[in-house]
Design a protein around this motif. Structure first.
Motif, PDB file in Angstrom:
ATOM      1  N   SER A 138       0.826  -1.203   0.000  1.00 31.40           N
ATOM      2  CA  SER A 138       0.000   0.000   0.000  1.00 31.40           C
ATOM      3  C   SER A 138       0.861   1.254   0.000  1.00 31.40           C
ATOM      4  CB  SER A 138      -0.906   0.015   1.233  1.00 31.40           C
ATOM      5  OG  SER A 138      -0.128   0.152   2.413  1.00 31.40           O
ATOM      6  N   GLN A 139       0.238   2.380  -0.315  1.00 22.54           N
ATOM      7  CA  GLN A 139       0.953   3.653  -0.293  1.00 22.54           C
ATOM      8  C   GLN A 139       1.476   3.966   1.104  1.00 22.54           C
ATOM      9  OE1 GLN A 139      -1.898   6.480  -1.933  1.00 22.54           O
ATOM     10  NE2 GLN A 139      -0.738   6.589  -3.845  1.00 22.54           N
ATOM     11  N   SER A 140       0.645   3.725   2.121  1.00 22.98           N
ATOM     12  CA  SER A 140       1.049   4.046   3.493  1.00 22.98           C
ATOM     13  C   SER A 140       2.225   3.184   3.947  1.00 22.98           C
ATOM     14  CB  SER A 140      -0.131   3.883   4.453  1.00 22.98           C
ATOM     15  OG  SER A 140      -0.657   2.567   4.389  1.00 22.98           O
ATOM     16  N   LYS A 141       2.187   1.887   3.601  1.00 29.19           N
ATOM     17  CA  LYS A 141       3.286   0.993   3.971  1.00 29.19           C
ATOM     18  C   LYS A 141       4.556   1.374   3.220  1.00 29.19           C
ATOM     19  CE  LYS A 141       5.382  -2.604   5.703  1.00 29.19           C
ATOM     20  NZ  LYS A 141       5.850  -2.584   7.114  1.00 29.19           N
TER      21      LYS A 141
ATOM     22  N   GLN B  36       6.197   4.348   4.786  1.00 29.37           N
ATOM     23  CA  GLN B  36       6.960   3.980   5.981  1.00 29.37           C
ATOM     24  C   GLN B  36       8.311   3.383   5.608  1.00 29.37           C
ATOM     25  OE1 GLN B  36       4.577   1.338   8.375  1.00 29.37           O
ATOM     26  NE2 GLN B  36       2.907   2.809   8.622  1.00 29.37           N
TER      27      GLN B  36
ATOM     28  N   SER C   5       6.094  10.761   4.249  1.00 35.55           N
ATOM     29  CA  SER C   5       4.673  10.743   4.599  1.00 35.55           C
ATOM     30  C   SER C   5       3.844  10.129   3.473  1.00 35.55           C
ATOM     31  CB  SER C   5       4.180  12.163   4.873  1.00 35.55           C
ATOM     32  OG  SER C   5       4.195  12.924   3.679  1.00 35.55           O
ATOM     33  N   LEU C   6       2.638   9.709   3.811  1.00 41.60           N
ATOM     34  CA  LEU C   6       1.713   9.183   2.807  1.00 41.60           C
ATOM     35  C   LEU C   6       1.443  10.236   1.739  1.00 41.60           C
ATOM     36  CD1 LEU C   6      -0.400   7.229   1.657  1.00 41.60           C
ATOM     37  CD2 LEU C   6      -2.022   8.093   3.366  1.00 41.60           C
ATOM     38  N   ARG C   7       1.263  11.474   2.162  1.00 42.35           N
ATOM     39  CA  ARG C   7       1.008  12.568   1.231  1.00 42.35           C
ATOM     40  C   ARG C   7       2.155  12.720   0.231  1.00 42.35           C
ATOM     41  NH1 ARG C   7      -2.262  15.432  -1.900  1.00 42.35           N
ATOM     42  NH2 ARG C   7      -1.720  17.639  -2.033  1.00 42.35           N
TER      43      ARG C   7
ATOM     44  N   GLN D  55       1.946  10.073  -2.432  1.00 41.78           N
ATOM     45  CA  GLN D  55       0.866  10.407  -3.364  1.00 41.78           C
ATOM     46  C   GLN D  55       1.315  11.467  -4.367  1.00 41.78           C
ATOM     47  OE1 GLN D  55      -2.093  11.507  -0.464  1.00 41.78           O
ATOM     48  NE2 GLN D  55      -2.967   9.434  -0.365  1.00 41.78           N
TER      49      GLN D  55
END
Length: 235
Positions: free
Chosen positions: A14-17, A20, A25-27, A30
């Motif tokens: 995923s983007q969030s993983k 990390q 950051s997730l942003r 993106q």
């Protein structure tokens, strides 16, 4: 880079993983995937390492992606190098590569003025492209490896920008204390050039590695066929 999304989806992360994993950051991820933010070189290296790729390989994937923004940009070829235009004025240079086992053959071609027929290429990201020829070399030995960020260890790939020997001899000061690939009549050296002796027309070749087995030495420029200033390294 659109290709980040494609590579990320292929391995099911995923983007969030992923954010990390590369320490952002997730942003930020993106924005990277939508090409709405410039990717600093240190983060580009983290991204390439995560996908077990080099930065040039990452750009090659992006350049040939039919959905990517590079699809309408045409590369140009010069001196056997292929230059792909990237964002922010940068270029991906795919350059002829001289491997360790090809050094004797390369020297023979230079001596006979025979066009090089390198079967291998490697890529480097450049901030700008000069008119001078570029050539990549695989370094032999650890004489330039002192464990610092300036090290050029054994089997490191370096990109050299060729300098005219006459220019080097006339305006030597700007070129001192920098690493070079020196193509000689009987060997190819990777050394730091520290001094120039105008009377002898020779240079002092310095090793970064301070081990006793690596001694500095004087090299006559008449024995040097080509001089390449090292502009990029690839480990």
């Amino acid at each position: 880079m659109h290709i980040i999304k494609e590579l990320r989806r292929k391995i099911g992360i995923s983007q969030s993983k992923f954010a990390q994993e590369i320490g952002v950051s997730l942003r930020t991820v993106q924005l990277y995937e939508r090409k709405e933010a410039n990717i600093p070189m240190k983060n580009l290296k983290k991204i390439a390492d995560f996908f077990d790729m080099t930065i040039p390989e990452l750009y090659i994937y992006e350049f040939h992606d039919p959905q990517g923004s590079y699809r309408n940009r045409k590369p140009h070829t010069k001196h056997g190098n292929v230059f792909y235009p990237l964002d922010h004025g940068k270029y991906l240079a795919m350059s002829p590569l001289v491997l360790m086992e090809q050094q004797k053959e390369y020297i023979a071609r230079v001596l006979t003025n025979t066009p090089s027929q390198n079967a291998f290429q490697t890529g480097f990201v450049l901030d700008y492209v000069d008119d001078s020829p570029y050539m990549a070399f695989e370094v032999t030995g650890d004489s330039m490896n002192n464990g610092t960020i300036d090290s050029i260890p054994n089997k490191c790939l370096v990109l050299g920008q060729e300098l005219e020997r006459s220019l080097f001899e006339k305006e030597v000061e700007p070129w001192l204390n920098k690493p070079y690939v020196l193509v000689c009549k009987n060997r190819i050296l990777c050394k730091q050039v520290t001094t120039f002796n105008s009377e002898k027309n020779s240079v002092n070749c310095h090793n970064l590695n301070t081990s006793p087995e690596f001694q500095d030495f004087e090299l006559a420029l008449e024995d040097v066929l080509q001089i390449f200033k090292i502009v990029r390294r690839q480990f």
